[in-house]
Motif scaffolding. Structure first.
Motif, mmCIF file in Angstrom:
data_model
loop_
_atom_site.group_PDB
_atom_site.id
_atom_site.type_symbol
_atom_site.label_atom_id
_atom_site.label_comp_id
_atom_site.label_asym_id
_atom_site.label_seq_id
_atom_site.Cartn_x
_atom_site.Cartn_y
_atom_site.Cartn_z
ATOM 1 N N PHE A 63 0.846 -1.198 0.000
ATOM 2 C CA PHE A 63 0.000 0.000 0.000
ATOM 3 C C PHE A 63 0.884 1.251 0.000
ATOM 4 C CE2 PHE A 63 0.082 -2.081 4.241
ATOM 5 C CZ PHE A 63 1.027 -1.257 4.850
ATOM 6 N N PRO A 64 0.326 2.365 -0.490
ATOM 7 C CA PRO A 64 1.075 3.619 -0.401
ATOM 8 C C PRO A 64 1.039 4.138 1.029
ATOM 9 C CG PRO A 64 -1.093 4.013 -1.343
ATOM 10 C CD PRO A 64 -0.988 2.533 -1.138
ATOM 11 N N THR A 71 0.849 6.809 4.127
ATOM 12 C CA THR A 71 0.184 8.096 4.377
ATOM 13 C C THR A 71 1.264 9.161 4.607
ATOM 14 O OG1 THR A 71 0.131 7.797 6.780
ATOM 15 C CG2 THR A 71 -1.742 6.941 5.527
ATOM 16 N N ASP A 111 -2.372 6.714 16.876
ATOM 17 C CA ASP A 111 -3.595 6.053 17.301
ATOM 18 C C ASP A 111 -3.625 4.600 16.810
ATOM 19 O OD1 ASP A 111 -5.995 5.841 18.493
ATOM 20 O OD2 ASP A 111 -6.943 7.488 17.389
ATOM 21 N N VAL A 112 -4.459 3.791 17.438
ATOM 22 C CA VAL A 112 -4.591 2.405 17.000
ATOM 23 C C VAL A 112 -4.966 2.354 15.523
ATOM 24 C CG1 VAL A 112 -5.078 0.983 18.999
ATOM 25 C CG2 VAL A 112 -6.834 2.524 18.140
ATOM 26 N N GLY A 113 -4.311 1.476 14.796
ATOM 27 C CA GLY A 113 -4.635 1.298 13.386
ATOM 28 C C GLY A 113 -4.039 2.354 12.472
ATOM 29 N N SER A 114 -3.226 3.234 13.026
ATOM 30 C CA SER A 114 -2.670 4.299 12.189
ATOM 31 C C SER A 114 -1.499 3.802 11.353
ATOM 32 C CB SER A 114 -2.242 5.483 13.057
ATOM 33 O OG SER A 114 -1.245 5.082 13.968
ATOM 34 N N GLY A 115 -1.019 2.600 11.648
ATOM 35 C CA GLY A 115 0.037 2.006 10.835
ATOM 36 C C GLY A 115 1.445 2.347 11.286
ATOM 37 N N LYS A 116 1.738 2.038 12.527
ATOM 38 C CA LYS A 116 3.072 2.319 13.038
ATOM 39 C C LYS A 116 4.072 1.236 12.641
ATOM 40 C CE LYS A 116 1.472 2.588 17.236
ATOM 41 N NZ LYS A 116 0.029 2.594 16.968
ATOM 42 N N THR A 117 3.557 -0.005 12.534
ATOM 43 C CA THR A 117 4.461 -1.125 12.303
ATOM 44 C C THR A 117 5.304 -0.933 11.048
ATOM 45 O OG1 THR A 117 2.669 -2.458 13.196
ATOM 46 C CG2 THR A 117 4.568 -3.636 12.333
ATOM 47 N N PRO A 148 -4.888 5.358 7.479
ATOM 48 C CA PRO A 148 -4.712 4.948 6.079
ATOM 49 C C PRO A 148 -5.983 5.194 5.269
ATOM 50 C CG PRO A 148 -3.855 3.265 7.531
ATOM 51 C CD PRO A 148 -4.490 4.310 8.401
ATOM 52 N N ARG A 174 -10.318 3.966 5.098
ATOM 53 C CA ARG A 174 -10.852 3.477 6.366
ATOM 54 C C ARG A 174 -12.169 4.166 6.682
ATOM 55 N NH1 ARG A 174 -6.488 1.482 9.347
ATOM 56 N NH2 ARG A 174 -5.567 0.012 7.918
ATOM 57 N N LYS A 223 -7.885 -8.678 9.766
ATOM 58 C CA LYS A 223 -8.570 -7.748 8.867
ATOM 59 C C LYS A 223 -10.074 -7.999 8.738
ATOM 60 C CE LYS A 223 -5.236 -5.437 6.144
ATOM 61 N NZ LYS A 223 -4.127 -5.757 7.020
ATOM 62 N N ARG A 229 -10.003 -2.434 10.518
ATOM 63 C CA ARG A 229 -8.651 -2.550 9.974
ATOM 64 C C ARG A 229 -8.663 -2.839 8.487
ATOM 65 N NH1 ARG A 229 -4.171 -3.223 13.324
ATOM 66 N NH2 ARG A 229 -4.755 -1.968 15.097
HETATM 67 P P1 ADP Z 1 -0.860 0.227 14.698
HETATM 68 O O1 ADP Z 1 -0.407 1.626 14.482
HETATM 69 O O2 ADP Z 1 -2.105 0.165 15.516
HETATM 70 O O3 ADP Z 1 0.227 -0.667 15.202
HETATM 71 P P2 ADP Z 1 -0.636 -1.417 12.386
HETATM 72 O O4 ADP Z 1 0.760 -1.093 12.107
HETATM 73 O O5 ADP Z 1 -0.945 -2.725 12.995
HETATM 74 O O6 ADP Z 1 -1.295 -0.280 13.278
HETATM 75 O O7 ADP Z 1 -1.474 -1.223 11.053
HETATM 76 C C1 ADP Z 1 -2.849 -1.429 11.010
HETATM 77 C C2 ADP Z 1 -3.250 -2.031 9.702
HETATM 78 O O8 ADP Z 1 -3.198 -1.025 8.682
HETATM 79 C C3 ADP Z 1 -2.338 -3.148 9.232
HETATM 80 O O9 ADP Z 1 -3.147 -4.160 8.728
HETATM 81 C C4 ADP Z 1 -1.490 -2.513 8.155
HETATM 82 O O10 ADP Z 1 -1.121 -3.449 7.178
HETATM 83 C C5 ADP Z 1 -2.431 -1.475 7.568
HETATM 84 N N1 ADP Z 1 -1.772 -0.285 7.010
HETATM 85 C C6 ADP Z 1 -0.737 0.383 7.543
HETATM 86 N N2 ADP Z 1 -0.413 1.444 6.787
HETATM 87 C C7 ADP Z 1 -1.264 1.462 5.751
HETATM 88 C C8 ADP Z 1 -1.455 2.319 4.611
HETATM 89 N N3 ADP Z 1 -0.671 3.384 4.419
HETATM 90 N N4 ADP Z 1 -2.453 2.024 3.760
HETATM 91 C C9 ADP Z 1 -3.259 0.965 3.967
HETATM 92 N N5 ADP Z 1 -3.133 0.117 5.002
HETATM 93 C C10 ADP Z 1 -2.160 0.353 5.890
#
Ligand code: ADP
Ligand code: MG
Length: 659
Positions: A244-245, A247, A274-280, A425, A428, A533, A560
């Motif tokens: 995915f691209p 943010t 925040d939760v689900g913001s894509g930190k990983t 992302p 959502r 998911k 998610r």
């Molecule tokens: P958290 O910040 O809560 O740790 P995660 O890193 O688990 O969040 O990411 C949440 C979900 O969003 C994961 O399934 C991840 O693959 C997805 N994700 C992360 N970044 C993006 C993005 N830029 N576009 C779409 N999906 C994304």
């Protein structure tokens, strides 16, 4: 001077004081009253029914004690106040009778019932209080008489008590001298002065607190790390290969992290999102950069479930690379661990993923250059320091999904640089949240069935009752029965809680991930980070027992993907507080609200470890003083002369940096 020198203090008393964490005279004089009782003598005639009043009286008849049953007695006597004679009762204070005699002047505190001409006393002072008096109330220290405690405190105040506030600020705010303030707080003479005294001590406590944090930060800012080099091009390719691209906020956070890695200054960064913001994925890109620079890294999560999940997602993201990734958790066999440790030492593992239990293993990296910890708020501040000791000054990134109120950001994370991910992302949808009374559960069950028909999955969370662990398990299983019955045993349901064996947990979690079970009933162990998911519904029972921040975290398990998700908060009675979640999906806003409702003690549903407790300050009430203290501390640290000034050296030498 130490406690031993206080007059009339014995070995036993000292032991009791130690148990209350009072080790020094300074601890003693800062053992502040938790409240004050203002006694203003009134006359019986003017008292309102059922309000607590203070009355000066004389004993007319010493009366008698009745022992009603074990551990319960009442003492009745007659007293007179301005010519009015009435009956007095006090419970469980039989010992007072010994000090009573006809004509003795006393002060009664309690409630008067005119009809019965009787006064039920909560407290009796064996002296007459002629004018208004403010009595300090202390939390009882087991084994220590409050009169002795007060005496020792006053004696202690006469010793050399260090004043931590630099002269400049003493003058600027025209602060009450410390000794006077302490005297006023422990032995108040009037309400106004008491207020001024307290403000002064609050400012001092917050000044020292901010000083610690800012001083640590200034040390960390100077810490030399490893300047790493890597090709930007390779990073770009890695990002292009992601599914995915990114943010804008993710890109920005990555830039922050990359420039930290390059710089010779050691990274000490908090990634707040925040939760689900894509930190990983932000973490993953930085792990890759660190690898390109030729260093190993460690990635730590608070639970094994999370560690395993990270291991899988990270491995996928690195599919097209040669990076060697492995994982280590506490529950592995000795043999498995040994093999990992071996590879780590030889540099055959580039990225090690695990729980923080790996801190306790005798890990030797070949060249550890970078550490990430996920869900930082679960780690104590001390654990952070432990991390530092592994490896050679590795760069450190702390990720936290708990948006904390500004106040807290300043305090808990004040010694770090921060990157913020606010943006979700693309695609959502907002999670639809509803507070539902338990009697309307049917409607929710209907929605569950609909979701399952759409081939989606459902989380159900049962409350954890800390006082009674067995009860907690029963709740989960009770719900399992309820749900099985409701769906005629046709829907596969998984049950997850902390008491399961690791292999059992993995199996349950795995079944849910793969869609083999459709409903997962659990305690809050799913609270952090788990990513499935197809899960689109979160149902929390007894929602009123959880803090808003915790509920928001739980809700973050759904929503998610691009499917519409729902969160149902089931409670017995409607709670105003929970409406906040119906209205908002913004973790930062919610955390502010949570803070307003619940105060600082219990922000994450878990009491913070020692580092957040104040003796007299209260972050919520005294926020403006905190900001003042912060500004002053920054100014003080920047002033050229501070290093040679005595107060600085004294502060440094006295401040306890260990907590
Ligand atoms: P958290 O910040 O809560 O740790 P995660 O890193 O688990 O969040 O990411 C949440 C979900 O969003 C994961 O399934 C991840 O693959 C997805 N994700 C992360 N970044 C993006 C993005 N830029 N576009 C779409 N999906 C994304
Ligand atoms: Mg996460």
């Amino acid at each position: 001077m130490n406690l031993q020198n206080l007059k009339g203090i014995g070995e036993k008393n000292i032991e009791y004081l130690y148990k209350a964490d009072i080790y020094t005279i300074e601890d003693l004089v800062t053992y502040y009253p938790y409240r004050y009782q203002v006694l203003k003598p009134e006359s019986l005639e003017t008292t309102l029914p059922l309000t607590t009043v203070t009355i000066n009286a004389k004993v007319v008849d010493v009366g008698k004690v009745s022992f009603i049953r074990k551990n319960f007695n009442s003492y009745r006597f007659k007293a007179e106040s301005y010519g009015h004679i009435f009956n007095v009762t006090i419970f469980n204070r039989a010992f007072i009778k010994r000090n009573m005699s006809v004509g003795k002047e006393i002060t009664l505190i309690g409630k008067y019932e005119a009809k019965k001409n009787s006064f039920v006393a909560q407290d009796i002072k064996l002296l007459a209080i002629m004018e208004a008096k403010i009595l300090p109330l202390y939390h009882v220290i087991k084994g220590v008489k409050s009169a002795s405690l007060n005496k020792w405190i006053l004696e202690g105040i006469n010793e050399d008590i260090l004043d931590y506030i630099p002269e400049k600020y003493q003058k600027k705010y025209r602060l009450m001298p410390k000794k006077e303030a302490l005297l006023q707080v422990h032995n108040p003479t009037d309400e106004k002065k008491l207020y001024v005294a307290r403000q002064r001590l609050i400012y001092e406590e917050l000044f020292v607190f901010m000083f610690k944090i800012q001083y640590l930060k200034s040390l960390k800012d100077k810490e030399v790390g490893i300047a790493k080099s890597f090709e930007k091009e390779n990073i770009d390719t890695f990002i292009k290969n992601l599914p995915f691209p990114l943010t804008n906020d993710q890109q920005k956070a990555i830039m922050d992290g990359l420039s930290d890695l390059k710089s010779s200054k050691r990274m000490n960064r908090l990634l707040l999102g925040d939760v689900g913001s894509g930190k990983t994925v932000v973490g993953a890109v930085l792990l890759y950069a660190n690898y390109l620079a030729g260093y190993q890294s460690a990635f730590m999560a608070p639970t094994e479930i999370l560690a395993l999940q990270h291991f899988e997602t990270i491995r996928k993201m690195f599919q097209k690379t040669n990076v060697q990734i492995d994982y280590l958790v506490g529950s592995m066999s000795k043999k498995e661990k040994k093999s990992i440790l071996e590879k780590l030492k030889n540099g055959k593992i580039d990225i090690l993923i695990g729980t923080h239990a790996i801190l306790n293993e005798h890990l030797y990296f070949k060249n550890l250059g970078f550490i990430i910890t996920d869900e930082q708020h679960r780690f104590g501040v001390n654990q952070r320091e432990l991390l530092t000791q592994k490896g050679l000054k590795p760069d450190m990134l702390f990720m936290s999904a708990t948006p904390i109120p500004r106040t807290y950001a300043l305090t808990i994370y004040g010694d770090m640089d921060t990157s913020l991910i606010k943006e979700k992302p693309m695609g959502r949808k907002e999670i639809i949240t509803k507070v539902v009374k338990e009697k309307d559960l049917k409607e929710v069950l209907f929605q569950v069935l609909e979701a399952i028909k759409r081939n989606e999955q459902v989380y159900v969370v049962a409350p954890t009752i800390l006082e009674n662990e067995t009860n907690d398990l029963k709740d989960v299983y009770l719900l399992k029965e309820k749900f099985s019955l409701a769906f005629h045993e046709k829907v596969p349901i998984g049950v997850l809680h902390g008491k399961l064996k690791k292999t059992e947990k993995d199996e349950v979690m795995n079944d849910f991930k793969l869609g083999r079970s459709k409903i997962l009933i659990s305690t809050t162990v799913v609270e952090v980070g788990v990513d499935v998911k197809d899960a689109t519904m979160m149902i929390v029972f007894n929602a009123e027992r959880f803090g808003l921040a915790t509920l928001h975290q739980l809700r973050g398990r759904v929503g998610r993907s691009d499917k519409q998700s729902y969160c149902y908060l089931i409670c017995n009675e409607e709670k105003e507080r929970l409406k906040v979640l119906e209205e908002s999906n913004d973790g930062f806003y919610i955390s502010e609200k949570d803070f307003e409702f619940r105060g600082e003690g219990d922000l994450f549903g878990v009491k913070q470890s020692g580092d957040m407790t104040f003796k007299i300050a209260n972050l919520k009430r005294d926020y403006s003083i905190l900001l003042k203290a912060k500004t002053d501390v920054l100014e003080f640290l920047q002033s050229e002369k501070y290093k040679s000034s005595l107060s600085f050296l004294e502060i440094i030498s006295k401040i306890d940096f260990t907590n």
